[in-house]
Design a protein around this motif. Structure first.
Motif, short mmCIF file in Angstrom:
data_model
loop_
_atom_site.label_atom_id
_atom_site.label_comp_id
_atom_site.label_asym_id
_atom_site.label_seq_id
_atom_site.Cartn_x
_atom_site.Cartn_y
_atom_site.Cartn_z
N GLU A 1 1.30 -0.97 0.03
CA GLU A 1 -0.61 -0.12 -0.04
C GLU A 1 1.00 1.10 0.16
OE1 GLU A 1 -3.30 -1.73 3.27
OE2 GLU A 1 -2.04 -0.06 3.82
N GLY A 2 0.39 2.27 -1.11
CA GLY A 2 1.31 3.40 -1.14
C GLY A 2 -0.11 4.39 0.00
N HIS A 3 0.84 5.14 0.54
CA HIS A 3 0.29 6.26 1.15
C HIS A 3 1.07 7.33 1.09
CE1 HIS A 3 -2.84 3.75 3.37
NE2 HIS A 3 -1.29 2.82 3.11
N ALA A 4 0.37 8.79 1.56
CA ALA A 4 0.58 10.43 1.37
C ALA A 4 -0.12 10.87 2.32
CB ALA A 4 0.40 10.84 -0.47
N ASP A 5 1.20 12.61 2.23
CA ASP A 5 0.40 13.63 4.14
C ASP A 5 -0.67 13.68 3.05
OD1 ASP A 5 1.79 15.16 2.81
OD2 ASP A 5 3.61 14.89 3.97
N GLU A 6 -1.05 14.22 4.22
CA GLU A 6 -2.70 15.26 3.76
C GLU A 6 -1.83 16.53 2.93
OE1 GLU A 6 -4.55 16.29 6.91
OE2 GLU A 6 -3.32 17.49 7.54
#
Lengths: 167, 440
Positions: free
Chosen positions: A98-103
């Motif tokens: 899973e790839g995630h980013a900050d807001e």
């Protein structure tokens, strides 16, 4: 940096990764396993080196990134090498990165950025001998933060790729 | 909740017996938006006069919906009924302008309502109080009683046009994401409402994460991205039937950021595979798709020009995200954003002359507009997180998502002059608005 310092850093990072991700791989809306359902996975005993709990908590399932980047730091590479050797020992596990980013970015860009981060981890694991056929990737963009606050520490924790293993 | 889209208005009928008044020599009231209105024009809108018993329940409500629309533009300021001296007791009696001048009203809206069973007739007139002139003809709108709000929005559009010379935007809808639940496991449903926040309907059940719904050019279909299968995929939904289908991907691909072409026949979107995100087009009738960009960079958030010949999009091919335009056939992309910071989510205006965008600079987020060649950049807003502009049907107003630290996201609107920043009421946290065209 001497070997001892490196080792301490790795251990510290593993501990950090473990407490950042106590939930393992489940609890996400419609994650991989069924339409709209909640996946339920037996994590096993964290003291059992063949268990998912061991992978999540002792190996460490998470690597972090700097702003807008998908580059793997030396620390991240160490974690991924350890992940790869474990995954190579237990080929019965399937892998979802899973790839995630900050807001601190727009929604669409963050989905693309998460995809880039997940692909980077996938490519690293493949280079370390993990079969490409076992690995899928998904991006959640900024939709699934692990830490919720409007501060640097949360943004840092949320820029991440999580290796989710399942049987 | 009544689904008004299934019960459209019967038609827009000019009242045959209503003749325009003789124009006087004086200049009629005209609000010039482009020159910038600082002081809102005071107006009065008494409750519409019920012409039979059944019309009674609608007279006040219709006047309130119209007043909310008009005052919401920031161009007009309502003088409350408590301050009125004059009374409108009959639609056809001569207006005593002195009564309305006495309270400094510049404009006056009068109206009448008659209900027969399911049928509703609404009449209105607009007056320039100072000159005593009527602005335009009296007009009668007929529809079904459960479409009373849409009738009120159409009256509002007529008044807006007569006062500003520009098409209105009130008889339109917004699709958006209704959010609920904890921030780290957010429930996100596709929802639809009237542009004033009324009549919220949920289009998805929230079992799967969804984001960024987009209206078709005729407002009868939407595109959105959902994680129904665990992976982001684009769905096309028919609004009336709620039937939906996946479009545009193959196994191993993630697709998102879709938008319709102006003719509704083509979708432009982003497709991620092996960490690369490129732009693709899909012909909805044939199912044929083709690739528009081939960089290793992130190319996303595409949007068509209203002439259908060009798209704008964001790309980080030179580092930080910037805005580019290119022909729909593909080929060379031209960078148009030139300022400092990161530019995202470009959206072409319905008039074709401007592009709205999100800009990130020095830790703040802005909604801005620029000409389509990148010149005349103007930032309209600033906050911790403003993103995702969408244009009103007439290109006068921009709606977007705002989030401040520690608070839930909400929908905001701002005039393209940068004035009249307003929060759009929603039942809960909301994000990702997309404005429909004026409804048919």
């Amino acid at each position: 940096m001497n070997t001892l310092t490196k080792a301490i850093l790795v251990v510290a990072a593993l501990a950090l990764a473990a407490c950042n991700n106590p939930r393992g791989g489940d609890g996400m809306d419609g994650m991989g396993t069924g339409a709209g359902g909640i996946a339920s996975t037996a994590l096993g005993d964290p003291n059992d080196p063949t268990s998912i709990a061991y992978f999540n908590e002792t190996i460490g399932d998470t690597v972090n990134f700097t702003v807008d980047s998908s580059d793997l730091s030396p620390l991240a590479q160490n974690i991924l090498r350890t992940q790869a050797s474990w995954l190579n020992r237990f080929p019965e596990y399937q892998i979802l990165v899973e790839g995630h980013a900050d807001e601190r970015g727009t929604r669409e860009y963050n989905v693309a950025l998460g995809a880039r981060r997940a692909a980077r981890v996938q490519q690293f694991l493949i280079a370390e001998g993990v079969s490409a056929a076992r690995i899928r990737t998904v991006s959640y963009g900024k939709e699934r933060p692990i830490e919720v606050c409007a501060e640097q520490r949360c943004w840092d924790a949320n820029r991440r790729a999580v290796t989710v293993v399942s049987r | 909740m009544t689904d008004l889209s299934r019960r459209p208005l019967l038609g827009l009928l000019a009242g045959a017996a209503i003749a325009p008044r003789m124009a006087l020599a004086q200049q009629p009231l005209r609000i010039e938006i482009t020159e910038g209105v600082i002081e809102p024009v005071p107006y009065a809108i008494p409750d519409f006069v019920p012409e039979n018993g059944a019309g009674g329940e609608y007279g006040a409500q219709i006047a309130r919906v119209i007043a909310n629309n008009l005052s919401g533009t920031g161009l007009l300021r309502e003088i409350p009924a408590s301050a009125h001296v004059g009374r409108i007791t009959s639609f056809d009696s001569p207006v005593q302008f002195a009564d309305w001048r006495a309270i400094n009203a510049r404009a006056l809206v009068t109206g009448a309502v008659r209900a027969n069973g399911q049928q509703l007739s609404v009449k209105f007139r607009l007056f320039d109080v100072v000159s005593g002139q009527q602005l335009g003809d009296g007009l009668q709108l007929d529809g079904q009683t459960n479409a009373w709000r849409r009738i009120a929005h159409r009256v509002s559009d007529q008044i807006y046009m007569r006062l500003t010379g520009e098409t209105g935007y009130f008889d339109s809808r917004v699709v958006f994401i209704a959010e609920s639940g904890p921030r780290n496991a957010r429930r996100k449903q596709v929802a639809m409402m009237d542009q004033d926040g009324d009549g919220v309907q949920f289009l998805t059940d929230g079992s799967a994460l969804a984001f960024a719904p987009r209206f078709s050019p005729t407002g009868d279909r939407i595109l959105f991205t959902s994680y129904e299968t665990g992976f982001p995929r684009i769905y096309l939904m028919d609004v009336a039937s709620r039937r939906r289908q996946v479009i545009g991907d193959q196994p191993g691909e993630m697709t998102f950021a879709p938008r319709f072409s102006p003719d509704g026949g083509t979708v432009v979107y982003s497709l991620s595979v092996d960490g690369r995100t490129d732009l693709y087009m899909l012909n909805l009738a044939s199912g044929q798709r083709w690739q528009l960009t081939t960089t290793d960079a992130i190319d996303t958030a595409p949007s068509f020009a209203p002439n259908g010949q060009q798209i704008c999009f964001e790309s980080d091919r030179t580092g930080a995200s910037q805005i580019y335009t290119m022909n729909v056939q593909g080929g060379q992309a031209y960078r148009i954003s030139q300022g400092q910071g990161r530019y995202s989510t470009p959206v072409w205006s319905p008039r074709g002359d401007m592009i709205a965008f999100t800009k990130q600079h020095n830790g703040r987020f802005h909604i801005g507009v620029m000409r389509t060649d990148g010149s005349n950049e103007r930032l309209l807003t600033a906050s911790y997180l403003d993103e995702g502009p969408t244009w009103s049907p007439n290109g006068r107003v921009i709606m977007f998502t705002r989030e401040e630290p520690g608070t839930d996201p909400s929908l905001m609107s701002v005039d393209i002059t940068g004035r009249n920043l307003r929060r759009i009421p929603t039942p809960g946290p909301a994000s990702d608005p997309s404005w429909s065209p004026l409804l048919p």
